[in-house]
Design a protein around this motif. Sequence first.
Motif, PDB file in Angstrom:
ATOM      1  N   VAL A  92       0.853  -1.186   0.000  1.00 17.58           N
ATOM      2  CA  VAL A  92       0.000   0.000   0.000  1.00 17.58           C
ATOM      3  C   VAL A  92       0.892   1.240   0.000  1.00 17.58           C
ATOM      4  O   VAL A  92       1.781   1.390   0.833  1.00 17.58           O
ATOM      5  N   GLY A  93       0.681   2.123  -0.964  1.00 17.77           N
ATOM      6  CA  GLY A  93       1.468   3.339  -1.068  1.00 17.77           C
ATOM      7  C   GLY A  93       2.803   3.162  -1.755  1.00 17.77           C
ATOM      8  O   GLY A  93       3.533   4.127  -1.947  1.00 17.77           O
ATOM      9  N   TYR A  94       3.152   1.948  -2.138  1.00 13.87           N
ATOM     10  CA  TYR A  94       4.407   1.709  -2.837  1.00 13.87           C
ATOM     11  C   TYR A  94       4.187   1.997  -4.317  1.00 13.87           C
ATOM     12  O   TYR A  94       3.221   1.510  -4.916  1.00 13.87           O
ATOM     13  N   ARG A  95       5.098   2.757  -4.923  1.00 15.07           N
ATOM     14  CA  ARG A  95       4.937   3.079  -6.343  1.00 15.07           C
ATOM     15  C   ARG A  95       6.271   3.429  -6.977  1.00 15.07           C
ATOM     16  O   ARG A  95       7.237   3.761  -6.290  1.00 15.07           O
ATOM     17  N   GLN A 106       9.127   4.845  -4.396  1.00 12.42           N
ATOM     18  CA  GLN A 106       8.592   5.125  -3.061  1.00 12.42           C
ATOM     19  C   GLN A 106       8.126   3.787  -2.507  1.00 12.42           C
ATOM     20  O   GLN A 106       7.068   3.287  -2.875  1.00 12.42           O
ATOM     21  N   GLY A 108       8.166   2.752   1.052  1.00 11.96           N
ATOM     22  CA  GLY A 108       8.058   2.688   2.502  1.00 11.96           C
ATOM     23  C   GLY A 108       9.328   3.048   3.249  1.00 11.96           C
ATOM     24  O   GLY A 108       9.414   2.819   4.449  1.00 11.96           O
ATOM     25  N   GLN A 128       1.687   2.045 -11.924  1.00 11.13           N
ATOM     26  CA  GLN A 128       2.482   2.542 -10.813  1.00 11.13           C
ATOM     27  C   GLN A 128       3.252   1.432 -10.124  1.00 11.13           C
ATOM     28  O   GLN A 128       4.076   1.700  -9.256  1.00 11.13           O
ATOM     29  N   ASN A 129       2.971   0.188 -10.518  1.00 10.96           N
ATOM     30  CA  ASN A 129       3.596  -0.902  -9.771  1.00 10.96           C
ATOM     31  C   ASN A 129       4.288  -1.954 -10.629  1.00 10.96           C
ATOM     32  O   ASN A 129       4.557  -3.038 -10.164  1.00 10.96           O
TER      33      ASN A 129
END
Length: 180
Positions: A92-95, A106, A108, A128-129
Amino acid sequence: MSRIGKKPIPIPSGVEVTIDGPMVIARGPRGELVRTMDATMSISRQDSEVLVTRPDDDRRSRSLHGLTRTLISNMVIGVSEGYQKSLEIVGVGYRATQQGEGLTLQVGLSNIVQVAPLPGIQLEVEGQNRILIRGISKEIVGLQAAKIRRVRPPDRYKGKGIRYVGELVQLKPGKGGRKA
């Protein structure tokens, strides 16, 4: 005899292989690769094939036989088709974002990680991933993928991190999963 070393290396149309003693040069539509092989191996070209032979049945010669053949084969495939590796980012929030030729990750950490491509490598971000790594040298493509994965390897408990597409990460149960 080495089963791999005995196989002839087919040269596709549009690819030119030049052998100058232990030096092998492969030129194709994607670029040029040059590599110096071990001097004990004899490399010859016959029509549209390259053959590698070894001088004797010494242990070192046997191991170099298959290696030399594989390295030349990888050069021919690289200059004709190229190589590609894919990485995926899970969390979650990793991109990942494209920034010029390089990447910004990004994942973590307290800071944003900048990744510059190695010479001869193209980096692309899908969505994004997902990260695509392309190049003509199998060795350098794998090295670049390993360097990016090393920024945040997959976590054994949650599975978050950067992994190869299709890589299976076995998750550990953690403290709550053990029996008393």
